[in-house]
Design an enzyme around this catalytic site. Structure first.
Site, PDB file in Angstrom:
ATOM      1  N   ASP A 274      43.022  96.409  17.046  1.00 40.73           N
ATOM      2  CA  ASP A 274      43.516  96.894  15.913  1.00 40.73           C
ATOM      3  C   ASP A 274      44.004  95.993  14.872  1.00 40.73           C
ATOM      4  OD1 ASP A 274      43.834  99.535  14.416  1.00 40.73           O
ATOM      5  OD2 ASP A 274      46.004  98.621  14.462  1.00 40.73           O
TER       6      ASP A 274
ATOM      7  N   GLU B 128      38.942  94.436  15.056  1.00 43.72           N
ATOM      8  CA  GLU B 128      38.999  94.983  13.882  1.00 43.72           C
ATOM      9  C   GLU B 128      39.140  93.957  12.798  1.00 43.72           C
ATOM     10  OE1 GLU B 128      40.229  99.165  11.777  1.00 43.72           O
ATOM     11  OE2 GLU B 128      41.855  98.094  12.768  1.00 43.72           O
TER      12      GLU B 128
END
Length: 752
Positions: free
Chosen positions: A343, A379
């Site tokens: 993330d 990401e």
């Protein structure tokens, strides 16, 4: 209690079959107490006296698995210098393998008074805290190991542990919304039907529900608020806390592996749940705030925030970096997971200020013999300056391709000037990855994700509808690149419903047949809706859970059909980019590996891409010309394919190219037709309806079906008495006589 010196390594609480070693890093602490808690929270404090290289440690021969514990760390409370030591706070072990309970947001969890932030709050936090648990690390894996499915054979299914099965009627009630539910046989059957090879779980590291959400009666449903990087989220366990969740997680991984399905974890190492200078003291902040967090250099009471959550982990510090690496290694070696999705990965690359792909974090990943061998998905952005880094991660990494998402959405909603970029995204985004030595699999292709509209909502809403989140509809992305097909939200209009169904199929077909690695979001394959809410991070309710009793079964069948085409034909999962050469082909020259076609059946020329060509295009894949290696490294070929895309509102008469491409074609998929398609000849015109996709395969006649029944065997045996059999017998006798007389036997066609 008997206390031995113990060892500085490994960090955390480690049960060796007899007793437990405790080890905790703190560079600036002056004194540390290990606190052992009973079930009713009576506390025994053990002075930790051994220190090696800022690592405090001891060994307790009487401590067994299941023991609750925490730390009280003494040192200066000087926020302006970056130090926030507070022994009145019971702290979680950063290396805890299991965590019990949830915090209740009592003021005692904070080191300051709400009405006077400069005044100390010295109330004991123990009754309101979460507790670390000593675990038994032993588990019967039954020879389980990582699957290591190649990227180009992978199809990823992003799922939320609870939302996936919370409403599934065929799963026992106590297992719904748990690790056991994820690996229940009915779910494994669903994954296999769809052709899924990897389940990517949204955060399962122990996380905290934000206080502001709790006050509203909401929760941090998505889980992007980690506090324990080694502990599985305890609320996802069907068998209870106190290390039971660890055993259940391992069983889930083992059962999915037995079915040939990998487990990928969405991990959040960029920040923690302790927030900014106004946040609670739960673990890192009270153990060594200056080491674990990025602080503002001019005034260290404040935190650098590249994540929008209040803090950023300090990846410049060797022990913070070690924490991340140890966590990753633990989930691979001890929990057997097959990969990670990071993330806001750009934050981890900010060693100083800018995103740096040569940072220490990337170097350590590259050199680690364990972590470097699993799937690594970034990401590739954060909220800091220069944070959008799609295409810029090191060669070992794959990336969520945000440009793929945006382009495919724009194409199918009919935006102008997207045709050229659509072609690039469909064929693996060579413009983003080829120059860095990466291949098409560097692109994790997705059109929807947990963050944003579901697929059904993407074709049903123009605007977000997030009122249930309690923020006046001000949260969530406002520019969704969505199209409601003419009416906002639910409708009874059959024409609009038909168009929405077609649009979902267009997007699924595009996603699964694009070069790269496709990622499907749980529920998109069965028409899940969130009623237009594109930010359900706080919605632990039926709004977010899959409703398994109201599903679009034909859409499931369509998704499975398209993925079957992908799995059976390597032309759709190439490990190398197309080269398209020769670009301008002389008459009679060999066909390139890819040819782009206009509606009149002729090849597109380079200048056509810039001529306002429109919203329709055909692409020919030369399956006979590919040289993809199989599992043994041998070159294999495939059939020729053609894909026709029409994002225009009007029907396009598409002329198929000449016989050179294929004399005949069979239609495998037509998202606008429900009739059984018939084979078509080269040069014929096919009707490509508005907003539709057609997939054609080179056709060589119906496949011969070999009868393998017992009756067929009897018929073959009876054929021995037929005249044909007698003729064969006579020919054999004649050949034998000729050979006996020294003549070479003559058979029909021998000269040929």
């Amino acid at each position: 209690m008997e206390v031995w010196p113990g060892s500085a390594y490994p960090l955390g609480a480690t049960f060796d079959g007899t007793g437990t070693n405790f080890s905790l890093f703190s560079e600036h602490a002056e004194r540390i107490e290990l606190c052992l808690l009973s079930d009713d929270l009576d506390e025994v404090r053990v002075e930790v006296q051994e220190v090696d290289g800022h690592v405090w440690h001891c060994y307790l021969p009487e401590v067994q698995p299941g023991q609750l514990y925490g730390y009280r760390v003494h040192g200066p409370y000087a926020p302006e210098q970056g130090h926030r030591f507070d022994p009145s706070k019971l702290l979680l072990d950063p290396y805890a393998k299991s965590i019990q309970g949830q915090i209740d947001w009592d003021p005692a969890l904070f080191s300051y008074k709400f009405d006077d932030p400069d005044a100390r709050q010295e109330a004991d936090s123990a009754p309101h805290a979460m507790y670390s648990v000593v675990i038994n690390p032993f588990f019967d894996w039954d020879n389980d190991r990582q699957l290591r499915i190649p990227y180009h054979e992978s199809v990823i299914y992003e799922a939320h542990v609870k939302g996936l099965t919370q409403l599934h009627p065929e799963i026992p009630e106590h297992q719904r919304g748990t690790y056991a539910g994820v690996a229940h046989p009915v779910m494994i059957e669903h994954y296999k039907k769809l052709g899924i090879t990897a389940v990517e779980l949204m955060p399962v590291h122990q996380f905290v529900n934000d206080g502001t959400l709790v006050e509203k009666g909401l929760s941090n449903y998505w889980g992007y608020n980690s506090i324990g990087f080694f502990a599985p989220q305890n609320t996802y366990s069907s068998s209870g806390e106190r290390e039971h969740e660890v055993q259940e997680f391992k069983a889930m991984v083992r059962d999915l592996h037995r079915a040939g399905i990998e487990v990928i974890l969405d991990v959040v190492y960029n920040h923690t749940a302790e927030g900014n200078h106004m946040g609670p003291t739960l673990s890192f902040k009270g153990i060594d705030n200056a080491a674990y967090y990025r602080l503002v250099e001019d005034d260290q009471q404040f935190y650098m925030d590249y994540t929008g959550t209040g803090n950023s982990l300090n990846v410049r510090h060797p022990h913070s970096l070690q924490l991340i690496m140890d966590s990753l290694r633990y989930w691979v070696t001890e929990m057997h997971v097959d990969g990670f999705r990071f993330d806001l990965a750009s934050t981890l690359a900010r060693e100083f200020y800018d995103v740096d792909k040569l940072s220490t974090f990337f170097e350590m990943i590259q050199q680690d013999p364990v972590i470097s061998q699993v799937k690594l998905i970034a990401e590739p952005w954060d909220v800091g300056p220069g944070g959008y880094q799609v295409g810029n991660f090191p060669p070992q990494w794959t990336e969520w391709n945000g440009k793929y998402r945006d382009t495919v959405r724009d194409f199918w909603r009919g935006e102008p000037a997207t045709l050229g970029e659509f072609a690039s995204r469909l064929t693996g985004s060579a413009d983003l990855y080829e120059n860095s030595g990466r291949r098409p699999v560097a692109s994790i292709n997705f059109v929807t994700a947990h963050d944003g509209f579901t697929l059904r909502d993407l074709v049903s809403y123009n605007e977000k509808h997030n009122d249930a989140n309690g923020e006046g509809n001000n949260d969530g992305e406002s520019h969704n690149r969505s199209w409601n097909c003419g009416v906002e939200g639910p409708t009874d209009d059959d024409g609009i419903l038909t168009l929405r169904a077609r649009q979902q199929r267009n997007i699924i077909a595009t996603l699964l047949l694009s070069q790269g690695v496709p990622m499907v979001v749980h529920g998109d394959e069965l028409g899940r809706t969130q009623l237009g809410n594109n930010n359900t991070y706080c919605q632990d309710s039926e709004l977010s859970w899959i409703n398994w009793e109201s599903i679009d079964q034909p859409l499931i069948e369509f998704t499975a059909q398209v993925n079957k085409i992908r799995s059976e034909h390597p032309i759709f999962r190439r490990s190398r980019f197309f080269d398209g050469r020769p670009v301008r082909r002389e008459e009679g020259a060999e066909l390139p590996d890819i040819v782009w076609l206009k509606a009149d059946g002729t090849e597109m020329e380079p200048e056509d891409w810039d001529s306002g060509f429109g919203r329709s295009v055909g692409v020919f894949y030369n399956g006979l010309g590919i040289r993809e290696p199989d599992a043994r490294g041998r070159s294999i070929t495939d059939k020729n394919f053609m894909m026709l895309f029409n994002a225009d509102d009007n029907t396009v008469d598409f002329k198929l190219p000449n016989r050179e491409y294929s004399p005949h074609w069979e239609v495998l998929i037509d998202t606008a037709s429900s009739t059984e398609p018939q084979p078509v000849k080269a040069g014929e015109v096919v009707e490509l309806q508005g907003k539709s996709t057609m997939i054609l395969r080179a056709y060589s006649g119906p496949e011969e079906v070999v009868d393998s029944s017992a009756a067929a065997s009897l018929a073959a045996m009876a054929a021995d008495d037929t005249p044909a059999a007698e003729a064969t017998e006579q020919a054999t006798e004649q050949a034998t006589e000729q050979a006996t007389e020294g003549e070479a036997p003559q058979t029909e066609g021998a000269a040929q």
